[in-house]
Design an enzyme around this catalytic site. Structure first.
Site, PDB file in Angstrom:
ATOM      1  N   LEU A  48      21.741  41.551  45.283  1.00 57.71           N
ATOM      2  CA  LEU A  48      22.705  41.146  46.457  1.00 57.71           C
ATOM      3  C   LEU A  48      22.114  40.664  47.869  1.00 57.71           C
ATOM      4  O   LEU A  48      21.855  41.014  47.899  1.00 57.71           O
ATOM      5  CB  LEU A  48      23.681  42.071  46.359  1.00 57.71           C
ATOM      6  CG  LEU A  48      24.758  41.952  47.923  1.00 57.71           C
ATOM      7  CD1 LEU A  48      25.945  40.774  46.925  1.00 57.71           C
ATOM      8  CD2 LEU A  48      26.079  43.043  47.962  1.00 57.71           C
ATOM      9  N   ARG A  83      29.483  34.213  51.213  1.00 59.56           N
ATOM     10  CA  ARG A  83      29.116  35.049  50.464  1.00 59.56           C
ATOM     11  C   ARG A  83      29.982  35.213  48.673  1.00 59.56           C
ATOM     12  O   ARG A  83      29.839  34.653  47.791  1.00 59.56           O
ATOM     13  CB  ARG A  83      29.063  36.583  50.486  1.00 59.56           C
ATOM     14  CG  ARG A  83      28.030  37.485  48.881  1.00 59.56           C
ATOM     15  CD  ARG A  83      27.171  37.678  49.151  1.00 59.56           C
ATOM     16  NE  ARG A  83      28.257  39.230  49.611  1.00 59.56           N
ATOM     17  CZ  ARG A  83      28.062  40.708  50.177  1.00 59.56           C
ATOM     18  NH1 ARG A  83      26.144  40.738  50.564  1.00 59.56           N
ATOM     19  NH2 ARG A  83      28.991  40.708  51.479  1.00 59.56           N
ATOM     20  N   TYR A  87      34.507  40.492  44.973  1.00 62.20           N
ATOM     21  CA  TYR A  87      35.392  42.098  46.663  1.00 62.20           C
ATOM     22  C   TYR A  87      34.261  41.815  47.503  1.00 62.20           C
ATOM     23  O   TYR A  87      33.383  40.934  47.676  1.00 62.20           O
ATOM     24  CB  TYR A  87      35.084  42.539  45.870  1.00 62.20           C
ATOM     25  CG  TYR A  87      33.705  43.956  46.008  1.00 62.20           C
ATOM     26  CD1 TYR A  87      33.429  44.676  47.689  1.00 62.20           C
ATOM     27  CD2 TYR A  87      33.089  44.273  44.698  1.00 62.20           C
ATOM     28  CE1 TYR A  87      32.236  45.728  46.772  1.00 62.20           C
ATOM     29  CE2 TYR A  87      31.642  44.587  45.318  1.00 62.20           C
ATOM     30  CZ  TYR A  87      31.152  45.696  46.042  1.00 62.20           C
ATOM     31  OH  TYR A  87      30.562  45.514  45.655  1.00 62.20           O
ATOM     32  N   HIS A 119      39.362  38.296  25.934  1.00 58.11           N
ATOM     33  CA  HIS A 119      37.924  38.200  26.466  1.00 58.11           C
ATOM     34  C   HIS A 119      38.302  36.198  27.923  1.00 58.11           C
ATOM     35  O   HIS A 119      37.930  36.420  28.501  1.00 58.11           O
ATOM     36  CB  HIS A 119      36.833  37.804  25.886  1.00 58.11           C
ATOM     37  CG  HIS A 119      36.428  39.443  25.486  1.00 58.11           C
ATOM     38  ND1 HIS A 119      37.153  40.443  25.432  1.00 58.11           N
ATOM     39  CD2 HIS A 119      35.290  40.292  25.970  1.00 58.11           C
ATOM     40  CE1 HIS A 119      36.785  41.555  24.944  1.00 58.11           C
ATOM     41  NE2 HIS A 119      35.497  41.408  25.849  1.00 58.11           N
ATOM     42  N   ARG A 148      45.596  41.204  27.537  1.00 57.02           N
ATOM     43  CA  ARG A 148      43.818  41.661  27.434  1.00 57.02           C
ATOM     44  C   ARG A 148      43.683  40.748  26.118  1.00 57.02           C
ATOM     45  O   ARG A 148      43.249  40.658  24.684  1.00 57.02           O
ATOM     46  CB  ARG A 148      44.040  42.766  27.431  1.00 57.02           C
ATOM     47  CG  ARG A 148      42.122  43.060  26.779  1.00 57.02           C
ATOM     48  CD  ARG A 148      41.832  45.554  26.376  1.00 57.02           C
ATOM     49  NE  ARG A 148      40.528  45.418  27.081  1.00 57.02           N
ATOM     50  CZ  ARG A 148      39.252  45.073  25.987  1.00 57.02           C
ATOM     51  NH1 ARG A 148      39.845  44.150  25.746  1.00 57.02           N
ATOM     52  NH2 ARG A 148      38.178  45.071  26.357  1.00 57.02           N
ATOM     53  N   GLU A 170      16.371  45.778  44.652  1.00 60.68           N
ATOM     54  CA  GLU A 170      16.882  46.759  45.761  1.00 60.68           C
ATOM     55  C   GLU A 170      17.536  48.263  46.119  1.00 60.68           C
ATOM     56  O   GLU A 170      17.170  48.994  44.764  1.00 60.68           O
ATOM     57  CB  GLU A 170      18.388  45.844  45.733  1.00 60.68           C
ATOM     58  CG  GLU A 170      19.119  46.008  44.744  1.00 60.68           C
ATOM     59  CD  GLU A 170      20.467  44.743  45.195  1.00 60.68           C
ATOM     60  OE1 GLU A 170      20.536  44.048  46.331  1.00 60.68           O
ATOM     61  OE2 GLU A 170      20.888  44.433  43.828  1.00 60.68           O
TER      62      GLU A 170
END
Length: 285
Positions: free
Chosen positions: A208, A58, A39, A108, A106, A184
């Protein structure tokens, strides 16, 4: 044009602009049960995306390293987000967008045929002027997250838990550390000022790579303020002259105390104030 009552409710979902109430997300979306997605949160000033190129770089890094393909090219995505801003008539706020790996049973392993799912929406948000003047308080906590903090993924439960820990202790934010080396915060990058110079953790896999962080570093250099992108410990933080956080929604906000101990004079300091002013000039607000 959409009716006024739908301001700030239109979402971009795949290729359509729809009202929030019409949005339906499959329970088989891997973002829902694995957090298998990436995101970005863009700041909007005067109806424009702030530092869009940095966000897209990014996003592309997160996409490449997680192997989640983007459903649009960057120019196409940019046009879509600008259209979303226009349709919502947003002047000041944020745009949140996420891309999940897609819908699949579902399991992995990465599914072979899943197609990425994109969602984006706008929020109206005013600048945190009062907080930027008064400052926030923080507490320290061991940073025991995974080691790819440079990827902006949907796996934010550690950040949520840290933020709640701070609130439970009467503070606003958590300052994370690994073996007493400050990294951070739960939702922002962190910097200190010592003897007129800025120190912040290197932009490696432990933090980040904040867009506002990069802007502030560039502004500091233009102001001839020395910036050290180097590790520093809790003890150095506690004896610092100033401390502040940087982020898309907090801009440049002073941290006046950590673990109940004042940082410097316990108020907005001169270096932080200069950076706030330089940031405002840079944005043109």
């Amino acid at each position: 044009m959409f009716p006024l009552e739908e301001w700030f409710t239109l979402y971009l979902y795949q290729q359509d602009f729809i009202a929030k109430e019409q949005l339906a997300i499959s329970p088989d979306d891997r973002g829902y049960y694995f957090g298998d997605g990436i995101y970005e949160v863009f700041r909007v000033y005067k109806g424009e995306l702030f530092e869009a190129d940095g966000h897209y770089r990014r996003l592309e890094l997160s996409s490449a390293d997680t192997r989640i393909p983007l459903p649009y090219s960057i120019p196409e995505l940019h046009a879509k987000l600008l259209e979303l801003i226009h349709l919502n008539r947003l002047r000041e706020g944020t745009v949140y967008m996420q891309v999940t790996r897609g819908i699949a049973p579902r399991s992995h392993p990465y599914p072979a045929k899943a197609e990425p799912v994109l969602m984006a929406y706008c929020n109206e948000l005013k600048r945190p002027l009062q907080t930027m003047q008064k400052g926030i308080t923080a507490v320290t906590s061991a940073d025991i997250r995974w080691l790819r903090c440079d990827l902006k993924t949907l796996n934010l439960l550690p950040n949520v838990m840290a933020k709640q820990q701070a609130l439970d202790l009467g503070a606003n934010e958590v300052v994370w550390h690994r073996d007493r080396v400050v990294t951070e915060c739960s939702a922002s990058n962190f910097m200190i000022v010592r003897n007129g110079e800025i120190w912040t953790h290197p932009a490696n896999h432990l933090i980040l790579h904040g867009i506002t962080r990069d802007v502030v570093i560039r502004l500091a250099q233009k102001l001839h303020i020395q910036v050290h992108q180097a590790p520093f410990k809790i003890e150095e933080m506690m004896s610092a002259d100033e401390a502040f956080v940087t982020g898309t929604t907090v801009e440049v906000t002073p941290v006046i105390s950590v673990d109940g101990v004042y940082i410097g004079q316990g108020e907005l300091g001169p270096v932080t104030r200069r950076l706030q002013q330089a940031f405002e000039e840079y944005v043109g607000i």
